[in-house]
Design a protein around this motif. Structure first.
Motif, mmCIF file in Angstrom:
data_model
loop_
_atom_site.group_PDB
_atom_site.id
_atom_site.type_symbol
_atom_site.label_atom_id
_atom_site.label_comp_id
_atom_site.label_asym_id
_atom_site.label_seq_id
_atom_site.Cartn_x
_atom_site.Cartn_y
_atom_site.Cartn_z
ATOM 1 N N LYS A 85 0.839 -1.195 0.000
ATOM 2 C CA LYS A 85 0.000 0.000 0.000
ATOM 3 C C LYS A 85 0.875 1.247 0.000
ATOM 4 C CE LYS A 85 -4.367 -1.370 2.093
ATOM 5 N NZ LYS A 85 -5.277 -1.163 3.240
ATOM 6 N N GLU A 87 0.565 4.132 1.176
ATOM 7 C CA GLU A 87 0.662 4.865 2.445
ATOM 8 C C GLU A 87 1.603 4.204 3.443
ATOM 9 O OE1 GLU A 87 -3.361 2.590 2.641
ATOM 10 O OE2 GLU A 87 -2.066 3.550 1.151
ATOM 11 N N LEU A 88 2.006 2.933 3.162
ATOM 12 C CA LEU A 88 2.940 2.236 4.058
ATOM 13 C C LEU A 88 4.372 2.253 3.534
ATOM 14 C CD1 LEU A 88 0.789 -0.913 4.973
ATOM 15 C CD2 LEU A 88 1.120 1.177 6.315
ATOM 16 N N ASP A 91 7.123 3.329 5.899
ATOM 17 C CA ASP A 91 7.340 2.591 7.145
ATOM 18 C C ASP A 91 8.424 1.546 6.902
ATOM 19 O OD1 ASP A 91 7.190 0.742 9.286
ATOM 20 O OD2 ASP A 91 5.101 1.281 9.672
ATOM 21 N N THR A 125 6.714 2.690 -4.683
ATOM 22 C CA THR A 125 6.080 1.613 -3.926
ATOM 23 C C THR A 125 6.612 0.258 -4.396
ATOM 24 O OG1 THR A 125 4.049 2.915 -3.696
ATOM 25 C CG2 THR A 125 3.888 0.553 -3.292
#
Length: 458
Positions: A85, A87-88, A91, A125
Motif C-alpha cells: 500500500k 501509504e505504508l 514505514d 512503492t
C-alpha cells in the motif's frame, strides 16, 4: 459447478492473524478482505512492463491485482501483482517485511514452488510480480471431495505429498550466491498453502512468514504458523529448523490419506497433544491403512526433530518407494482426470482433452446413455452425510487470544499467516495469493473499499 467455476488463480499470499492460527481471527485482529474483483475503470499502466486489469483483494498491508505483462512482438502474460500500500511505503519495518518475502521467493525456481517473476518499485512503492495459476487449495479440494462422497484417492494423495516433499527439499537445500545454505524454513505448511493446479501439479505457496539466514532480524519470541500444523518445537517455543516443515507436511499427509483432521479442537487441547506427541497411528483410525505408508507418516510426525526424516527429499523418496512397491497408479495426468471427474460429479462439463480413450469408447457404445451422469453418480455422498464430513474438515473458529493463552504468549507474539482471498477472476473462481502480513497491526475494514467481508484461512 462448471469448468470455469472450479478453477482458481493463485500466487503468493500474505499473512493475517486468523490465517496464521488456523481460523478466522476475532477480537480486533487484522483481516484480509475478500472481494469480487473490481475491474478498473480502464486498464492502468504499472511500471514499465505491466498493465493492471482488476483489483482482486486488499488487506492491511498490500493490494492484489490481476495484471498483464506485455513486451515486443505481441507478447502477453497474465501475472499477479502484489503491491505494498502506498501509504505504508514510508514505514521501514513494513517495507523490510515485504521485501523479506520477496527476497526468499525470488531465489526459488522449482516446479513445485510458486514462481516470482519480478521484484521492483513503481512510483516509490515496492511490488512483487508472481505466477498466475489455475488451481485450488488442497483444503478446498479435500472438502469438495467429501461433499461429493469422492474423497481424494490414496494414490493421488500420496503423489501430491511426494511433490510437496520434493518442493520442500529444494527450498531447504537452497544455497546463496556465496555457496552457503540459505536455511529457508517455510513455517506455514498446511493444506491452505499447498495449491493443486488443474493439471495435477502441486505448488507450495505463501512465503509471507518464512525464515531464512539472510533475513533481517525478527523478534525471536514471535511464533509463526497455524496451530493445527505447528511442530511440537513451535508449540513449545523452541528452536525451529527445516525439520519443523517436515512435521507439518506429515500432518497434511496423515489428514489427506485418512480423510480426517489430526489436530482439531480447543487450542489448549491441541497444544497439549502437540507437546506430548499424542498422535494415534493411522491404523488406529482405519485398520486397512497400508503399513509401509503408516511408517512414513509416523516418522515425519516424530516428536523430536532428530527422529524425523533428515531431509524432505528423504521423505519424497520413501513416498515414491511406497507407490512403486504397492503398484499404485497415479501422476499429474491421473490427478487432473480426478479433478475433472469431480467437476462432472457436481454437474459440470468435462475437459475434453482429459477424457480417456476407454471412457470415450464406452460412451459411444451406450447410444443414449448419459455417460458422465451414469458414471459419476456414485461419487455423490449420502444426503447430508457428506456435508457433515465436509464440515468436520473445516478448521475451528478459535479466538486468537485463546490460542495465545494455550501457547503461553501474548496475542501480539503470534505471527500472522496466510489469509485466504477468494474472488472471481477472468471468469474463474479465483484465489490470488499475495497479500502480505499486516505488519503494522492495523485492522483491515471488512466493509472498506471494494470489500465484501473478511476472508479467513480455511
Amino acid at each position: 459447478m462448471d469448468v470455469a467455476g472450479r478453477r482458481r488463480a493463485a500466487a503468493g499470499r500474505g499473512a493475517d492473524a486468523g490465517g496464521a492460527l488456523g481460523g478466522r481471527a476475532r477480537g480486533g485482529a487484522a483481516r484480509e478482505v475478500a472481494m469480487t474483483p473490481q475491474a478498473l475503470v480502464e486498464p492502468a499502466r504499472f511500471g514499465d512492463r505491466y498493465t493492471l486489469i482488476e483489483r482482486v483483494a486488499v488487506g492491511g498491508m498490500a493490494e492484489i491485482y490481476r495484471a498483464r505483462q506485455d513486451a515486443i512482438a505481441g507478447f502477453e502474460k497474465d501475472v499477479v501483482i502484489k503491491r505494498l500500500k502506498p501509504e505504508l511505503a514510508g514505514d521501514d519495518r513494513v517495507v523490510d517485511m515485504f521485501l523479506d518475502e520477496a527476497r526468499i521467493s525470488a531465489v526459488l525456481n522449482h516446479p513445485n514452488v510458486v514462481h516470482v517473476y519480478d521484484v521492483g518499485e513503481a512510483g516509490g512503492t515496492p511490488y512483487i510480480a508472481m505466477e498466475y495459476i489455475a488451481g485450488e487449495e488442497l483444503t478446498d479440494l479435500c472438502r469438495r471431495g467429501l461433499q461429493l462422497g469422492r474423497f481424494l484417492p490414496l494414490p493421488h494423495a500420496v503423489e501430491l505429498m511426494r511433490q510437496a516433499a520434493r518442493g520442500l527439499g529444494y527450498i531447504h537445500a537452497k544455497r546463496g550466491k556465496d555457496g552457503e545454505p540459505l536455511d529457508i524454513v517455510h513455517c506455514d505448511i498446511s493444506p491452505t498453502n499447498l495449491l493443486v493446479t488443474e493439471d495435477g501439479e502441486l505448488k507450495i505457496i505463501d512465503f509471507g512468514i518464512a525464515r531464512s539466514r539472510h533475513q533481517r532480524a525478527r523478534d525471536a519470541a514471535i511464533l509463526p504458523g497455524k496451530l493445527s500444523y505447528m511442530s511440537p518445537e513451535q508449540a513449545s517455543r523452541g528452536p525451529v529448523d527445516h525439520r519443523s516443515d517436515i512435521f507439518s507436511l506429515g500432518v497434511v499427509l496423515y489428514e489427506i490419506t485418512l480423510g480426517r483432521r489430526l489436530f482439531k479442537g480447543k487450542a489448549s487441547d491441541v497444544v497439549q497433544r502437540l507437546r506430548e506427541g499424542d498422535i494415534p497411528p493411522p491404523t488406529f483410525v482405519r485398520r486397512d491403512y497400508p503399513g509401509p505408508l503408516e511408517a512414513v507418516v509416523m516418522r515425519a510426525l516424530e516428536r523430536h526433530p532428530e527422529d524425523r526424516y533428515e531431509t524432505a527429499y528423504d521423505m519424497a523418496d520413501e513416498l515414491s518407494e511406497f507407490l512403486r512397491e504397492a503398484d499404485l497408479r497415479t501422476g499429474p495426468l491421473r490427478i487432473a482426470r480426478y479433478l475433472d471427474q469431480l467437476a462432472a460429479a457436481a454437474g459440470g462439463a468435462r475437459r475434453a482433452e482429459l477424457v480417456a480413450e476407454a471412457e470415450r469408447r464406452a460412451a459411444e457404445a451406450e447410444d443414449e446413455l448419459d455417460f458422465d451422469r451414469g458414471l459419476f453418480d456414485g461419487f455423490r455422498g449420502a444426503e447430508g452425510g457428506s456435508a457433515e464430513a465436509a464440515a468436520e474438515w473445516d478448521e475451528v473458529d478459535e479466538d486468537t487470544r485463546e490460542i495465545a493463552a494455550a501457547l503461553g504468549v501474548a496475542p501480539d507474539q503470534l505471527d500472522r499467516g496466510g489469509a485466504r482471498v477468494e474472488a472471481l477472476s477472468a471468469g474463474r473462481s479465483g484465489r490470488i495469493d499475495g497479500a502480505a502480513a499486516d505488519a503494522g497491526g492495523a485492522a483491515a475494514d471488512a466493509g472498506g473499499e471494494g470489500g465484501a467481508g473478511a476472508g479467513g484461512a480455511s
